[in-house]
Design a protein around this motif. Sequence first.
Motif, PDB file in Angstrom:
ATOM      1  N   LEU A  65       0.874  -1.183   0.000  1.00 14.46           N
ATOM      2  CA  LEU A  65       0.000   0.000   0.000  1.00 14.46           C
ATOM      3  C   LEU A  65       0.900   1.218   0.000  1.00 14.46           C
ATOM      4  N   GLY A  87      -3.911  -4.901  -2.814  1.00 11.63           N
ATOM      5  CA  GLY A  87      -3.676  -4.414  -1.453  1.00 11.63           C
ATOM      6  C   GLY A  87      -4.903  -4.413  -0.558  1.00 11.63           C
ATOM      7  N   GLY A 245      -1.761  -0.979  -4.919  1.00 11.93           N
ATOM      8  CA  GLY A 245      -1.519  -0.412  -3.605  1.00 11.93           C
ATOM      9  C   GLY A 245      -1.996   1.008  -3.417  1.00 11.93           C
TER      10      GLY A 245
END
Length: 426
Positions: A65, A87, A245
């Motif tokens: 992330l 993510g 992410g």
Amino acid sequence: MDESLSIQASNLSKKYRLGTIGMTTLREDISRWWNRGKNEIPNGGSDQAGIEHSRMINDHEFWALHDLNFEIPQGEVVGLIGANGSGKSTLLKILSKITEPSEGSVRVRGKVASLLEVGTGFHPELTGRENVYVNGAILGMTRREVDKKFDEIVNFAGVADFVDTPIKRYSSGMTVRLGFAVAAHLDPDILIVDEVLAVGDLRFQNRCINQMKKIAQSGKTVLFVSHQMATVENLCKSAFLLNKGEIIYSGKTSDVINKYREEMEENTNLSLSKRINREGNGKCKLAGIEFRNEENNIVDFLVCGKAASIKLSFEVCEEFTSPISLSLGISSSAHIRIAHLCMKTFGEWILPTSKDSFEVSLHFPKLELNQGKYYVTSFLDDESGQILDWVTDAFVINVLQADFYGTGMVPSSSQSMFLMEHSFSF
């Protein structure tokens, strides 16, 4: 304190070493916390294992992330969607305080309950009754709360006749039903749900969805993750789209889902060798697809009602030692799952091989899909459940319209996606 805000994330980031995707030890989390701001670069190296270059920090770490900023108001039901590896699960683990972020902060106001894995904490030697109390305690319920809701939990799971039987004698379906029933009867301010509605049979899934609707309509704050777009659109008023992410789009659920479908359409057009939105240990990967008609000629499309086959080619990247199984999930153009084809159903397994590649052919004696475009997700796992390769929307099947029943009347695709042989008598 501003009670109108339930969840707030600022500059939220999480990094992982390659090989520890989705999981870190307490020691690693403490080490990362201790070394924040020191620009620590760990020793050792690894290749990038298919992680996109823009997400890499160095040769052996990447951002799961990166720089997420969002707020979820009290009482909001928010969907979180995105491809495998985007993510989503990492974000839920951070919000649930299972793992710590590498950077940034999260403020959560209210009691949080997480349904990240149904049945976590069940002990096979304990009875269903005992496991309800143990699992309830794990999920934050007091004994008094479990006492109050016990009958409701057991009836919801449909295991009243077996509640004093050890869990080890339950079927897998009974176990997940009981696990969801316990989790679904929590009374939190904030509920975090990760792909747990696809449990049990169809009747129980509908019961789960109705229970989630009740929770959503009761004023609770809900963050919901699912690959079933119809369920997300049905339950959620707004949504976030996560990619590589990062949150790349947010807003009204229908708009976010349309954006996701556009992204997936672009991704499906990439060759399998360039696809990075895949999960698994990478020991074996789907490498190619080939469609063949009833004359066994290579084609770009299949014809409704005709014999057909699909040949899937796999690359062996690292020796696997236990038998593996292939599953294919077929979804409509609206990304609603309509069929699941699995080798395990027939007791068939792909045995370990010393070769660099192998092929699996899927045969249709008479293709029962009506005209349209269908997305196929490929899933490869071994006997222990270890995922080797999971590619969402790995390829598309284009089906042409035809006279399926041989009556001179072509069935309308607007009336049914599936066709079947049948007759009437009177």
